[in-house]
Design an enzyme around this catalytic site. Structure first.
Site, short mmCIF file in Angstrom:
data_model
loop_
_atom_site.label_atom_id
_atom_site.label_comp_id
_atom_site.label_asym_id
_atom_site.label_seq_id
_atom_site.Cartn_x
_atom_site.Cartn_y
_atom_site.Cartn_z
N GLU A 1 46.20 -12.15 -21.83
CA GLU A 1 46.75 -11.01 -22.56
C GLU A 1 47.21 -9.96 -21.55
O GLU A 1 46.40 -9.42 -20.80
CB GLU A 1 45.69 -10.40 -23.48
CG GLU A 1 46.26 -9.27 -24.31
CD GLU A 1 45.19 -8.54 -25.13
OE1 GLU A 1 44.10 -8.27 -24.60
OE2 GLU A 1 45.47 -8.25 -26.31
N LYS B 1 33.24 6.64 -31.50
CA LYS B 1 33.64 6.92 -30.12
C LYS B 1 35.06 6.44 -29.89
O LYS B 1 35.31 5.24 -29.79
CB LYS B 1 32.72 6.25 -29.09
CG LYS B 1 32.93 6.92 -27.71
CD LYS B 1 32.47 6.08 -26.56
CE LYS B 1 33.49 5.09 -26.09
NZ LYS B 1 34.76 5.68 -25.57
N CYS C 1 47.60 -5.39 -29.96
CA CYS C 1 46.83 -6.64 -29.97
C CYS C 1 47.62 -7.75 -30.64
O CYS C 1 47.46 -8.92 -30.30
CB CYS C 1 45.51 -6.42 -30.70
SG CYS C 1 45.72 -5.71 -32.34
N GLU D 1 37.09 -6.81 -33.41
CA GLU D 1 38.54 -7.05 -33.43
C GLU D 1 39.01 -6.98 -31.99
O GLU D 1 39.02 -5.90 -31.38
CB GLU D 1 39.23 -6.00 -34.30
CG GLU D 1 38.79 -6.09 -35.75
CD GLU D 1 39.58 -5.19 -36.68
OE1 GLU D 1 40.23 -4.26 -36.20
OE2 GLU D 1 39.52 -5.43 -37.90
P1 NAD Z 1 38.30 -1.71 -24.03
O1 NAD Z 1 37.46 -2.85 -24.48
O2 NAD Z 1 38.38 -1.43 -22.58
O3 NAD Z 1 37.76 -0.35 -24.69
C1 NAD Z 1 37.70 -0.17 -26.08
C2 NAD Z 1 36.63 0.86 -26.37
O4 NAD Z 1 35.37 0.35 -25.98
C3 NAD Z 1 36.80 2.18 -25.64
O5 NAD Z 1 36.43 3.24 -26.52
C4 NAD Z 1 35.80 2.06 -24.50
O6 NAD Z 1 35.32 3.29 -24.03
C5 NAD Z 1 34.69 1.27 -25.16
N1 NAD Z 1 33.85 0.50 -24.27
C6 NAD Z 1 34.19 -0.13 -23.11
N2 NAD Z 1 33.11 -0.77 -22.59
C7 NAD Z 1 32.08 -0.55 -23.43
C8 NAD Z 1 30.71 -0.94 -23.44
N3 NAD Z 1 30.19 -1.70 -22.47
N4 NAD Z 1 29.94 -0.53 -24.46
C9 NAD Z 1 30.44 0.22 -25.46
N5 NAD Z 1 31.72 0.64 -25.50
C10 NAD Z 1 32.53 0.26 -24.50
O7 NAD Z 1 39.71 -1.95 -24.67
P2 NAD Z 1 41.03 -1.06 -24.47
O8 NAD Z 1 41.58 -1.35 -23.12
O9 NAD Z 1 40.75 0.34 -24.86
O10 NAD Z 1 41.98 -1.68 -25.60
C11 NAD Z 1 42.83 -2.74 -25.39
C12 NAD Z 1 42.25 -4.01 -25.99
O11 NAD Z 1 42.00 -3.83 -27.38
C13 NAD Z 1 43.22 -5.18 -25.90
O12 NAD Z 1 42.53 -6.34 -25.52
C14 NAD Z 1 43.71 -5.32 -27.35
O13 NAD Z 1 44.16 -6.60 -27.70
C15 NAD Z 1 42.49 -4.94 -28.11
N6 NAD Z 1 42.85 -4.54 -29.47
C16 NAD Z 1 42.49 -5.36 -30.51
C17 NAD Z 1 42.85 -5.02 -31.81
C18 NAD Z 1 42.49 -5.90 -32.98
O14 NAD Z 1 42.58 -5.43 -34.11
N7 NAD Z 1 42.08 -7.14 -32.76
C19 NAD Z 1 43.57 -3.85 -32.04
C20 NAD Z 1 43.91 -3.05 -30.96
C21 NAD Z 1 43.53 -3.39 -29.67
#
Ligand code: NAD
Length: 479
Positions: A379, A174, A284, A250
């Site tokens: 963040e 997804k 990130c 991650e």
């Molecule tokens: P997010 O957590 O809002 O969403 C990420 C994904 O999770 C999306 O596909 C979303 O639809 C899904 N999602 C959201 N709630 C969910 C739930 N309850 N159940 C299942 N799926 C769900 O994150 P974002 O805003 O898309 O991304 C930004 C974040 O990602 C930042 O905090 C960034 O640091 C982190 N990030 C981490 C890494 C890493 O490798 N550590 C890499 C890139 C981004």
């Protein structure tokens, strides 16, 4: 407007109830594509397809070499479609096209690397004196769910999906709701490459109470690999625990970038700019906390400010653009813009930057913020860095470690011993010395604290996406 569907069981399909969502280009702030919007029924259908393909289909049984060939065929098709893939991510999140092209190159490498890594992997043997022979096997686990964020849409998707596939699992991916298009293109290419039905399924939709949560609740899922916010990771971890489904998380970061006064300043300025302004800081790993030693603070800041102000802001589709004129969505812009208010600055001042046009935030540098200011603690996930002065190495390490995150840190120094000392003492999954963002896909990748659980990359991905089995044989001593 073009329609992008789910990829389920080897076909591109709409949602069962016909639901769609608009795909907004954050630069124009207009919809540019229509996307199938999946719910629980679509998620369950995708998991069922993956389950069937794993339990009865050829993918887990065809062996490493055949899987490797199919994955390289997919990578070849990605090469042929690299412009389309890059433009999809550029339109979806206003990422400058040259950076999106770089992401496509990395995505293709993800496919080829994991295909080869699995093929070349060895298992262990355990010589036994008792007349027995013991060895290990790495067996695929079944259905893997991959949930990815919007900041590196294709790159992070392939980073999670490809090791799972290479080890013989079937997958439901997804992608983030804001950046769905490159995923559907990849799914189409996998069909064209000859992937058997049900091996790579892609479901679009939102997270909570939607396709995302349905995937994490499904008891037929054997692994969940998630990249996204720390808060979401905690929710997914709790849901997965009900089925004892192992998770790899991650999560967020608040990377410290430490510049010692013996650093090569040209190099340090270059990477300090990359670390927070590449992809408009929506990274990130961003170096969002900058710690500069007192002896060079003023000179460094003068050069750093000038370099930030020189970045070319323009149409993300223009190869001359270096810095995105818009953040990835209106919601995200509102969040980042909120951090530039007095309350978040906590007494800090904006040296350069601030709000841009539309959903844009210009390269922003903050100074004089106290250590407990929200801009230092939280963040922001945007092009905002907070610079702080320090005197000693011990002070720099203590400031850098004063965070609930622990994804990465950077150290700039020409002192070899100091570099190794700091690398050992910094609380982070990755420490870069005199560079940033360079990766070897065999190395562990992940974070400590609120930055995640587990590691991915090379053998670390193998351990997550396989079940190691011990086989013990008796060898008759009489011949
Ligand atoms: P997010 O957590 O809002 O969403 C990420 C994904 O999770 C999306 O596909 C979303 O639809 C899904 N999602 C959201 N709630 C969910 C739930 N309850 N159940 C299942 N799926 C769900 O994150 P974002 O805003 O898309 O991304 C930004 C974040 O990602 C930042 O905090 C960034 O640091 C982190 N990030 C981490 C890494 C890493 O490798 N550590 C890499 C890139 C981004």
């Amino acid at each position: 407007m073009q329609f992008y569907g789910h990829i389920i069981n080897g076909e591109e399909v709409p949602s069962l109830d016909g639901a769609t969502m608009p795909d907004i280009d954050p630069y124009t702030r207009e919809p540019w594509a229509t996307i199938a919007c999946g719910g629980k029924a679509d998620a369950d259908r995708a998991v069922a397809a993956a389950r069937e393909a794993f339990d009865h289909g050829p993918w887990p049984r065809m062996g490493f070499e055949k899987r490797q060939q199919l994955m390289h065929r997919l990578a070849d098709l990605m090469e042929e479609h690299r412009d389309e893939l890059a433009m999809a991510d550029t339109r979806d999140m206003a990422k400058p096209i040259t950076q999106a092209q770089h992401d496509v190159t990395r995505s293709i490498l993800n496919v080829r690397f994991f295909a080869d890594h699995a093929r070349q992997s060895t298992s262990d043997t355990y010589p036994m004196d008792s007349g027995h022979h013991a060895y290990s096997r790495w067996e695929p686990v079944g259905v893997a769910v991959a949930i990815s964020p919007w900041n590196f849409p294709l790159m992070l998707g392939t980073w999670k999906v490809m090791p799972a596939l290479a080890w013989g699992n079937t997958v439901v991916w997804k992608p983030a709701e804001d950046t769905p298009v490159s995923a559907t293109i990849l799914g189409r290419l996998a069909i064209e490459a000859g992937f058997p039905p049900g091996v790579l399924n892609i479901v679009h939709g939102y997270g909570p109470d939607s396709a995302g949560s349905a995937l994490t609740e499904n008891p037929d899922v054997d692994r969940i690999t998630f990249t996204g916010e720390s808060g979401t990771g905690k929710i997914i971890s709790g849901v997965a625990a009900r089925n004892l489904t192992p998770v790899s998380l991650e999560l967020g970061g608040k990377g410290a970038n430490i510049i010692f006064d013996d650093a090569d300043l040209d190099n340090a300025v270059h990477w300090a700019v990359e670390a927070i302004f590449r992809n408009a800081g929506q990274v990130c790993l961003a170096g969002s906390r900058l710690y500069v030693q007192s002896g060079i603070f003023d000179e460094f800041m003068t050069r750093y400010k000038a370099a930030a102000e020189a970045l070319v802001i323009g149409d993300p589709k223009d190869p001359a653009t270096q810095f995105s004129p818009a953040l990835a969505s209106e919601e995200h812009f509102t969040k980042v813009a909120g951090y530039l208010g007095t309350e978040s600055l906590g007494g800090g001042r904006i040296l350069t930057g601030g709000l841009g046009e539309g959903w844009g935030v210009r390269p922003t540098i903050i100074t004089d913020a106290p250590a407990d200011a929200r801009v230092i603690k939280e963040e922001i996930f945007g092009p905002v860095t907070v610079a702080t002065r320090f005197d000693t190495e011990a002070e720099a390490v203590a400031l850098a470690n004063d965070t609930r995150y622990g994804l990465n840190a950077m150290v700039f120094t020409e002192n070899l011993s100091r570099a190794h000392r700091a690398a050992a003492r910094l609380k982070a999954g990755t420490v870069w010395v005199n560079c940033f963002f360079i990766r070897d896909l065999r190395a562990p990748f992940g974070g400590v604290g609120d930055s995640g659980v587990g590691r991915e990359g090379g053998n670390f991905s193998r351990e997550f996406f396989t079940e190691p089995k011990a086989v013990v044989m008796q060898i008759d001593q009489e011949g």
